[in-house]
Design an enzyme around this catalytic site. Structure first.
Site, PDB file in Angstrom:
ATOM      1  N   ARG A   1      45.805  47.038  51.248  1.00 55.56           N
ATOM      2  CA  ARG A   1      45.458  47.714  49.984  1.00 55.56           C
ATOM      3  C   ARG A   1      46.470  48.810  49.669  1.00 55.56           C
ATOM      4  O   ARG A   1      46.810  49.057  48.512  1.00 55.56           O
ATOM      5  CB  ARG A   1      44.037  48.303  50.051  1.00 55.56           C
ATOM      6  CG  ARG A   1      43.719  49.218  48.860  1.00 55.56           C
ATOM      7  CD  ARG A   1      42.234  49.382  48.596  1.00 55.56           C
ATOM      8  NE  ARG A   1      41.473  49.782  49.758  1.00 55.56           N
ATOM      9  CZ  ARG A   1      41.493  51.014  50.300  1.00 55.56           C
ATOM     10  NH1 ARG A   1      42.230  51.962  49.781  1.00 55.56           N
ATOM     11  NH2 ARG A   1      40.757  51.280  51.356  1.00 55.56           N
TER      12      ARG A   1
ATOM     13  N   LYS B   1      51.037  36.352  32.138  1.00 49.91           N
ATOM     14  CA  LYS B   1      51.697  35.664  31.031  1.00 49.91           C
ATOM     15  C   LYS B   1      53.072  35.148  31.469  1.00 49.91           C
ATOM     16  O   LYS B   1      53.145  34.306  32.321  1.00 49.91           O
ATOM     17  CB  LYS B   1      51.777  36.603  29.824  1.00 49.91           C
ATOM     18  CG  LYS B   1      50.462  37.337  29.519  1.00 49.91           C
ATOM     19  CD  LYS B   1      49.370  36.397  29.013  1.00 49.91           C
ATOM     20  CE  LYS B   1      47.968  36.993  29.097  1.00 49.91           C
ATOM     21  NZ  LYS B   1      47.788  38.238  28.379  1.00 49.91           N
TER      22      LYS B   1
END
Ligand SMILES: *Cc1c(COP(=O)(O)O)cnc(C)c1O
Length: 399
Positions: free
Chosen positions: A58, A207
């Site tokens: 993390r 994207k």
């Protein structure tokens, strides 16, 4: 990475070359051509009193560090951070504003950002105001009331409205406001918000950067080290960093980004020309087809027209029927994939904006959005033409 360091007499390597050649791990003892995937949550420590370079994924992971280095090259930035999604990256930006502070946002935004600001950020005690950032006067007077952060997109999606980023940056500078630009639509290969004066550039890696519809991700890039530290603090504290496998997929995607974008832009040009020739197509919106003033601003800050085009047909039913006839365009939200897709934003990606708001933003219900992929261009052109021709035949029988 010695092989990619240019000889002093040679010109610096192009970004496209660096994205391919620097995308492996220089510390890998086996010199694997593809970067190793550090699919681990924890790292063993050499000693209870001493940490290695990594302890917990993390907070840090070598595969993430490598992709963040590549992303920083891409954005022309000192620091990049990779997040689980574009929305996680945008959320981290909003965390920079204290309670009682103010965020100004463009009034023509990605639906998910609109929802975040209106339904989460504003109720949490931050004053959120939407302003037409394409209108210099409106922007200037909104900033004059004081703001901690201005966030905008240019071109907007799907309306393709253009904000002058250099001008916005100057206006923000005058009042000490941070400027963040969502650059998902244009990619850093065509538009570099940091070089135009923004403090933060953001992208949805879902994207173009990933490019294959196989990962979700988001990116923030900044030059200021203090700002990078604050964003990294929130990324770690809230657990929003991109997971190792997705970092690895993103590394692979980045290598072909220049290649994909070139092919997709070439196809977008063909499709824009094809659409212009159809009587059914109303209000084609594409940065390559903008009116002169907007086009001038766009061209002064961006070196391409992108691969997303929108148009209207006059009715929701006609738009839907035309879409149903397509063979080479999948009905899907999102954009930037090698696969061509088609959508109706009001019913799909922008459905999270209430209907009254959509009307106020002049987002027509029959709007069709095409994201052009990397298929063989003439196939796409033929497909669009057959869908229009079939509609004409049906209408002439009906008439
Ligand atoms: C998709 C998108 C986002 C959100 O990114 P996710 O990866 O879907 O969370 C933000 N801004 C723009 C302009 C987008 O197109």
């Amino acid at each position: 990475m010695s092989s990619t360091h240019p000889h002093p007499d040679q010109p610096p390597l192009d970004l496209g070359t660096r994205l391919i050649r620097n995308g492996s791990d220089p510390l890998d003892p086996h010199a694997a051509a593809a970067p190793p995937l550090y699919q681990t949550a924890t790292f063993h420590q050499p000693d209870p009193l001493h940490n290695g370079p990594y302890d917990y994924t993390r907070s840090g992971n070598p595969t993430r560090d490598l992709v963040q280095q590549q992303l920083a090259q891409l954005d022309g930035a000192q620091h990049s951070l990779a997040f689980t999604t574009g929305m996680a990256a945008l959320t981290a930006i909003t965390r920079l504003v204290p309670q009682g502070g103010r965020i100004l946002a463009g009034d023509d935004l990605y639906g998910g950002l609109w929802r975040l600001l209106a339904q989460i950020t504003a109720p949490s005690g931050i004053d959120v105001r939407f302003v037409d950032t394409t209108d210099c006067q409106a922007l200037q007077s909104a900033l004059a009331d004081g703001a901690d952060l201005l966030i905008l997109e240019t071109p907007t999606n799907p309306r393709m409205r253009i904000t002058d980023v250099r001008l916005a940056a100057r206006l923000c500078e005058q009042v000490g406001c941070l400027l963040a630009v969502d650059n998902s639509l244009m990619t850093p290969l065509r538009q570099q918000p940091l070089a135009l004066g923004a403090h933060i550039t953001m992208q949805s890696a879902t994207k173009f950067l990933g490019g294959h519809c196989d990962l979700s991700g988001g990116v923030l890039s900044v030059n200021d080290s203090k700002l990078a530290e604050r964003l990294a603090f929130h990324q770690n504290a809230e657990g929003t960093a991109l997971a190792p496998f997705d970092c690895w997929l993103l590394l692979r995607g980045l290598k072909t980004l220049p290649l994909r974008l070139r092919q997709q832009e070439e196809n977008a040009q063909i499709i824009a020309e094809t659409l212009t020739q159809q009587g059914e197509v109303k209000n084609l919106r594409w940065p390559g087809a903008l009116g002169s003033h907007a086009a001038q601003i766009h061209q002064s800050q961006c070196s391409g027209s992108g691969t997303v085009l929108c148009f209207e047909t006059g009715s929701v039913e006609q738009s839907a029927e035309w879409i149903r006839r397509l063979r080479c365009f999948s009905i899907a939200v999102s954009f930037g994939s090698i696969e061509s897709t088609v959508s109706m934003p009001c019913r799909m990606s922008h459905a999270s904006i209430p209907e009254e708001e959509r009307r106020a933003f002049a987002l027509p219900e029959d709007l069709i959005r095409i994201s052009v992929g990397a298929e063989h261009g003439p196939d796409l052109k033929n497909d669009l033409q057959q869908a229009f021709a079939a509609g004409r035949r049906l209408r002439s029988f009906a008439g």
